[in-house]
Scaffold this motif. Structure first.
Motif, short mmCIF file in Angstrom:
data_model
loop_
_atom_site.label_atom_id
_atom_site.label_comp_id
_atom_site.label_asym_id
_atom_site.label_seq_id
_atom_site.Cartn_x
_atom_site.Cartn_y
_atom_site.Cartn_z
N ILE A 140 1.08 4.09 -2.86
CA ILE A 140 0.53 5.49 -2.93
C ILE A 140 1.75 6.32 -3.06
CG2 ILE A 140 1.20 5.95 -0.47
CD1 ILE A 140 -1.39 7.09 -0.13
N ARG A 198 0.15 7.71 -9.44
CA ARG A 198 -1.10 7.11 -8.80
C ARG A 198 -1.25 8.02 -7.58
NH1 ARG A 198 1.77 1.36 -8.00
NH2 ARG A 198 1.76 0.89 -10.29
N LEU A 251 -4.19 0.52 -7.52
CA LEU A 251 -4.75 1.37 -6.44
C LEU A 251 -6.01 0.45 -5.83
CD1 LEU A 251 -4.84 4.68 -7.85
CD2 LEU A 251 -3.62 3.96 -5.79
N SER A 269 -11.78 7.32 -3.98
CA SER A 269 -10.84 7.22 -2.77
C SER A 269 -11.71 6.41 -1.72
CB SER A 269 -9.93 8.08 -2.45
OG SER A 269 -9.53 8.08 -1.18
N GLN A 293 0.83 -1.17 0.13
CA GLN A 293 0.10 -0.01 0.04
C GLN A 293 0.87 1.27 0.09
OE1 GLN A 293 -2.31 -0.88 3.49
NE2 GLN A 293 -4.21 -1.39 2.21
N LEU A 303 -4.93 9.37 -7.26
CA LEU A 303 -5.74 9.39 -5.89
C LEU A 303 -6.18 10.84 -5.73
CD1 LEU A 303 -6.36 7.26 -3.65
CD2 LEU A 303 -4.28 8.09 -2.67
#
Length: 221
Positions: A34, A39, A74, A98, A30, A43
């Motif tokens: 991020i 990405r 994601l 999100s 994760q 996001l």
């Protein structure tokens, strides 16, 4: 240590979109997901409102295949989700959003301090880019002030400060800042006034090694 904390009030023609306030990252995957610059840009967009892969492809001027790959990464890591499906010309369009307004690493991830720093830096950079877009698109009257040399009396806020303080003092300041923002929001929600205006607030604060100004301000104990 918060990687990202953005507060949006999301209202669309089909109702209110519910989003968790904060999500704790529990896996290294994760954190890596991020940290990727593209990405993190995706996001940021999916914090604003749900988008399809096609819409994001048009926003970023990238191929649908590339956007689809990053959306899947994601989604696989639980950072975004499909919130709506629509049929258009016989094709099912998926709208992604999100899962939270903010992300913070779990205690188990703290040994990966370098990766956490890189992820935070990437997100802050994207936040700065979004703030730049808001400055450029703001109406001219947003920056018109009555003749006054005191910035506290202006109708907009724009300041850069560098202050020497202890870590405890800075953490207390952050708590007071969030309390002040919540106070403004609560006061605004108590009244239904047609004269209300929409204000954009962006805040950044972090430790630096060398001063920008010759004599940084100091905080007294």
């Amino acid at each position: 240590m918060i990687l990202l904390n953005i507060f949006y009030r999301l209202f669309y023609f089909y109702g209110v979109i519910l989003m968790k306030q904060m999500m704790t990252l529990t896996t290294y995957e994760q954190l890596r997901a991020i940290s990727d610059p593209l990405r993190s840009k995706i996001l940021m967009k999916l914090l604003e409102k749900p988008y399809t892969g096609q819409q994001l492809s048009e926003q970023f001027h990238l191929s649908r295949a590339k956007i689809h790959y990053h959306l899947k990464e994601l989604e696989k890591n639980g950072l975004i989700e499909i919130v709506k499906r629509e049929e258009k010309n016989g094709i099912i369009q998926k709208f992604y959003q999100s899962v939270a307004r903010g992300f913070t690493p779990s205690v188990d991830l703290l040994p990966h301090s370098e990766e956490i720093g890189d992820a935070t830096r990437t997100i802050l950079y994207q936040m700065l880019a979004e703030t730049q877009n808001r400055v450029l698109s703001a109406p001219a009257e947003a920056f018109l002030n009555a003749p006054n040399e005191n910035p506290a009396d202006w109708n907009h806020l724009g300041s850069i400060w560098e202050i020497q303080a202890t870590e405890e003092q800075f953490r207390d300041f952050i708590k007071n800042f969030f309390a002040l923002v919540n106070q403004l929001e609560q006061q605004a929600n108590q009244h239904s006034d047609s004269k209300k205006k929409l204000y954009h607030l962006s805040a950044y604060g972090f430790e630096v090694e060398t001063p920008m100004f010759e004599d940084p301000l100091e905080v007294d104990d």
